[in-house]
Write a protein that holds these residues in place. Structure first.
Motif, PDB file in Angstrom:
ATOM      1  N   CYS A  88       0.852  -1.187   0.000  1.00 31.48           N
ATOM      2  CA  CYS A  88       0.000   0.000   0.000  1.00 31.48           C
ATOM      3  C   CYS A  88       0.890   1.240   0.000  1.00 31.48           C
ATOM      4  CB  CYS A  88      -0.885   0.014   1.243  1.00 31.48           C
ATOM      5  SG  CYS A  88      -1.878  -1.468   1.466  1.00 31.48           S
ATOM      6  N   VAL A  89       0.783   2.037  -1.050  1.00 33.69           N
ATOM      7  CA  VAL A  89       1.589   3.240  -1.172  1.00 33.69           C
ATOM      8  C   VAL A  89       0.675   4.454  -1.202  1.00 33.69           C
ATOM      9  CG1 VAL A  89       3.224   4.516  -2.608  1.00 33.69           C
ATOM     10  CG2 VAL A  89       3.371   2.023  -2.470  1.00 33.69           C
ATOM     11  N   LEU A  90       0.994   5.442  -0.379  1.00 36.40           N
ATOM     12  CA  LEU A  90       0.304   6.722  -0.407  1.00 36.40           C
ATOM     13  C   LEU A  90       1.211   7.687  -1.142  1.00 36.40           C
ATOM     14  CD1 LEU A  90      -2.027   8.581   0.483  1.00 36.40           C
ATOM     15  CD2 LEU A  90      -0.705   9.034   2.574  1.00 36.40           C
ATOM     16  N   GLY A  91       0.725   8.225  -2.236  1.00 34.65           N
ATOM     17  CA  GLY A  91       1.528   9.134  -3.041  1.00 34.65           C
ATOM     18  C   GLY A  91       0.789  10.405  -3.352  1.00 34.65           C
TER      19      GLY A  91
ATOM     20  N   ALA B 269      -2.130   7.050   7.367  1.00 34.58           N
ATOM     21  CA  ALA B 269      -3.410   7.621   6.936  1.00 34.58           C
ATOM     22  C   ALA B 269      -3.124   8.806   6.032  1.00 34.58           C
ATOM     23  CB  ALA B 269      -4.239   8.063   8.142  1.00 34.58           C
ATOM     24  N   ALA B 270      -4.019   9.045   5.097  1.00 30.11           N
ATOM     25  CA  ALA B 270      -3.868  10.197   4.200  1.00 30.11           C
ATOM     26  C   ALA B 270      -3.998  11.488   5.011  1.00 30.11           C
ATOM     27  CB  ALA B 270      -4.913  10.150   3.098  1.00 30.11           C
ATOM     28  N   PRO B 271      -3.055  12.403   4.879  1.00 29.79           N
ATOM     29  CA  PRO B 271      -3.137  13.660   5.627  1.00 29.79           C
ATOM     30  C   PRO B 271      -4.151  14.616   5.015  1.00 29.79           C
ATOM     31  CG  PRO B 271      -1.192  13.660   4.252  1.00 29.79           C
ATOM     32  CD  PRO B 271      -1.833  12.313   4.095  1.00 29.79           C
ATOM     33  N   ALA B 272      -4.556  15.591   5.807  1.00 28.41           N
ATOM     34  CA  ALA B 272      -5.463  16.631   5.307  1.00 28.41           C
ATOM     35  C   ALA B 272      -4.685  17.599   4.422  1.00 28.41           C
ATOM     36  CB  ALA B 272      -6.089  17.375   6.486  1.00 28.41           C
ATOM     37  N   GLY B 273      -5.409  18.273   3.562  1.00 30.22           N
ATOM     38  CA  GLY B 273      -4.804  19.263   2.678  1.00 30.22           C
ATOM     39  C   GLY B 273      -4.514  18.683   1.305  1.00 30.22           C
ATOM     40  N   ASP B 274      -4.448  19.540   0.337  1.00 28.71           N
ATOM     41  CA  ASP B 274      -4.164  19.129  -1.042  1.00 28.71           C
ATOM     42  C   ASP B 274      -5.120  18.049  -1.530  1.00 28.71           C
ATOM     43  OD1 ASP B 274      -2.041  20.912  -1.234  1.00 28.71           O
ATOM     44  OD2 ASP B 274      -0.609  19.443  -0.467  1.00 28.71           O
TER      45      ASP B 274
ATOM     46  N   PHE C 130     -11.456   1.408   2.600  1.00 26.09           N
ATOM     47  CA  PHE C 130     -10.859   2.661   3.048  1.00 26.09           C
ATOM     48  C   PHE C 130     -11.718   3.276   4.141  1.00 26.09           C
ATOM     49  CE2 PHE C 130      -9.628   2.023  -1.349  1.00 26.09           C
ATOM     50  CZ  PHE C 130      -8.263   2.251  -1.319  1.00 26.09           C
ATOM     51  N   GLY C 131     -11.096   4.000   5.069  1.00 27.55           N
ATOM     52  CA  GLY C 131     -11.828   4.699   6.111  1.00 27.55           C
ATOM     53  C   GLY C 131     -10.891   5.081   7.241  1.00 27.55           C
ATOM     54  N   ALA C 132     -11.410   5.841   8.199  1.00 30.32           N
ATOM     55  CA  ALA C 132     -10.604   6.268   9.344  1.00 30.32           C
ATOM     56  C   ALA C 132     -10.240   5.075  10.229  1.00 30.32           C
ATOM     57  CB  ALA C 132     -11.355   7.311  10.153  1.00 30.32           C
ATOM     58  N   ALA C 133     -11.137   4.108  10.335  1.00 27.22           N
ATOM     59  CA  ALA C 133     -10.896   2.866  11.078  1.00 27.22           C
ATOM     60  C   ALA C 133     -11.510   1.723  10.257  1.00 27.22           C
ATOM     61  CB  ALA C 133     -11.513   2.938  12.464  1.00 27.22           C
ATOM     62  N   PRO C 134     -10.952   1.433   9.081  1.00 27.58           N
ATOM     63  CA  PRO C 134     -11.583   0.489   8.163  1.00 27.58           C
ATOM     64  C   PRO C 134     -11.471  -0.964   8.631  1.00 27.58           C
ATOM     65  CG  PRO C 134      -9.433   1.060   7.332  1.00 27.58           C
ATOM     66  CD  PRO C 134      -9.669   1.921   8.553  1.00 27.58           C
ATOM     67  N   VAL C 135     -12.504  -1.727   8.310  1.00 28.62           N
ATOM     68  CA  VAL C 135     -12.493  -3.168   8.535  1.00 28.62           C
ATOM     69  C   VAL C 135     -12.912  -3.809   7.216  1.00 28.62           C
ATOM     70  CG1 VAL C 135     -13.463  -5.095   9.828  1.00 28.62           C
ATOM     71  CG2 VAL C 135     -13.062  -2.908  10.982  1.00 28.62           C
ATOM     72  N   ALA C 136     -11.964  -4.482   6.561  1.00 31.74           N
ATOM     73  CA  ALA C 136     -12.248  -5.138   5.289  1.00 31.74           C
ATOM     74  C   ALA C 136     -13.041  -6.418   5.538  1.00 31.74           C
ATOM     75  CB  ALA C 136     -10.946  -5.461   4.562  1.00 31.74           C
TER      76      ALA C 136
ATOM     77  N   GLY D  71      -7.498  11.394   6.211  1.00 36.98           N
ATOM     78  CA  GLY D  71      -7.786  10.563   7.371  1.00 36.98           C
ATOM     79  C   GLY D  71      -7.968   9.089   7.063  1.00 36.98           C
ATOM     80  N   ASP D  72      -8.101   8.742   5.794  1.00 37.08           N
ATOM     81  CA  ASP D  72      -8.348   7.344   5.436  1.00 37.08           C
ATOM     82  C   ASP D  72      -7.101   6.473   5.500  1.00 37.08           C
ATOM     83  OD1 ASP D  72     -11.015   7.747   5.071  1.00 37.08           O
ATOM     84  OD2 ASP D  72     -11.015   7.363   2.915  1.00 37.08           O
ATOM     85  N   LYS D  73      -7.297   5.261   6.008  1.00 33.62           N
ATOM     86  CA  LYS D  73      -6.324   4.183   5.989  1.00 33.62           C
ATOM     87  C   LYS D  73      -6.858   3.125   5.026  1.00 33.62           C
ATOM     88  CE  LYS D  73      -5.027   4.880  10.811  1.00 33.62           C
ATOM     89  NZ  LYS D  73      -4.909   4.246  12.124  1.00 33.62           N
ATOM     90  N   VAL D  74      -6.084   2.055   4.820  1.00 32.34           N
ATOM     91  CA  VAL D  74      -6.492   0.946   3.960  1.00 32.34           C
ATOM     92  C   VAL D  74      -6.509  -0.328   4.798  1.00 32.34           C
ATOM     93  CG1 VAL D  74      -5.976  -0.395   1.884  1.00 32.34           C
ATOM     94  CG2 VAL D  74      -5.326   2.004   1.991  1.00 32.34           C
ATOM     95  N   ALA D  75      -7.604  -1.077   4.722  1.00 28.66           N
ATOM     96  CA  ALA D  75      -7.670  -2.384   5.377  1.00 28.66           C
ATOM     97  C   ALA D  75      -7.743  -3.464   4.303  1.00 28.66           C
ATOM     98  CB  ALA D  75      -8.900  -2.468   6.283  1.00 28.66           C
ATOM     99  N   VAL D  76      -7.122  -4.605   4.564  1.00 26.79           N
ATOM    100  CA  VAL D  76      -7.112  -5.714   3.605  1.00 26.79           C
ATOM    101  C   VAL D  76      -7.502  -7.014   4.294  1.00 26.79           C
ATOM    102  CG1 VAL D  76      -5.271  -4.606   2.282  1.00 26.79           C
ATOM    103  CG2 VAL D  76      -4.676  -6.313   3.959  1.00 26.79           C
ATOM    104  N   ILE D  77      -8.085  -7.925   3.482  1.00 27.02           N
ATOM    105  CA  ILE D  77      -8.431  -9.263   3.943  1.00 27.02           C
ATOM    106  C   ILE D  77      -8.385 -10.193   2.743  1.00 27.02           C
ATOM    107  CG2 ILE D  77     -10.930  -9.014   3.605  1.00 27.02           C
ATOM    108  CD1 ILE D  77     -11.303 -10.540   6.290  1.00 27.02           C
ATOM    109  N   ASP D  78      -8.053 -11.450   2.976  1.00 26.10           N
ATOM    110  CA  ASP D  78      -8.023 -12.428   1.886  1.00 26.10           C
ATOM    111  C   ASP D  78      -9.391 -12.543   1.209  1.00 26.10           C
ATOM    112  OD1 ASP D  78      -5.384 -13.092   2.331  1.00 26.10           O
ATOM    113  OD2 ASP D  78      -5.831 -14.933   3.430  1.00 26.10           O
ATOM    114  N   ALA D  79      -9.361 -12.735  -0.096  1.00 22.75           N
ATOM    115  CA  ALA D  79     -10.604 -12.938  -0.850  1.00 22.75           C
ATOM    116  C   ALA D  79     -10.955 -14.412  -0.845  1.00 22.75           C
ATOM    117  CB  ALA D  79     -10.445 -12.447  -2.272  1.00 22.75           C
TER     118      ALA D  79
END
Length: 104
Positions: free
Chosen positions: A6-9, A45-50, A69-75, A96-104
């Protein structure tokens, strides 16, 4: 189990009409998660701004995963976004969003 990177760019905006978005070379944050049957979230988490400039790039290797995605995500299986084995998907980041993952 998959390895999920997971890359935040952020993007530079350019082009003749000023609408081309080109990823910057430096990542703002990057985390690799070994997915499992339990939801796991990034610490970054993604910062505010821009708003509209930041994005998440998610790559799955070794299996399919569901992401949320979400502030406290549960995949959860069968919900939100599916990333297939070997696939990279990009998503606009919301502050504010993070990334949550779970096996498919």
């Amino acid at each position: 189990m998959a390895t999920v990177h997971c890359v935040l760019g952020s993007c530079a905006i350019g082009g003749r009409a000023g609408i081309t978005r080109i990823p910057e070379t430096a990542a703002e944050a990057a985390e690799t998660i070994a997915s499992s049957g339990a939801s796991q979230a990034t610490t970054a988490a993604a910062p505010a701004g821009d708003e509209g400039v930041r994005f998440w790039s998610i790559t799955a290797v070794g299996g399919n995963v569901w992401i949320k995605f979400g502030a406290a995500p549960v995949a959860a299986s069968g919900q939100d976004w599916l990333v297939l084995d070997g696939q990279t998907r990009e998503f606009a980041a919301t502050a504010g969003d993070k990334v949550a993952v779970i096996d498919a």
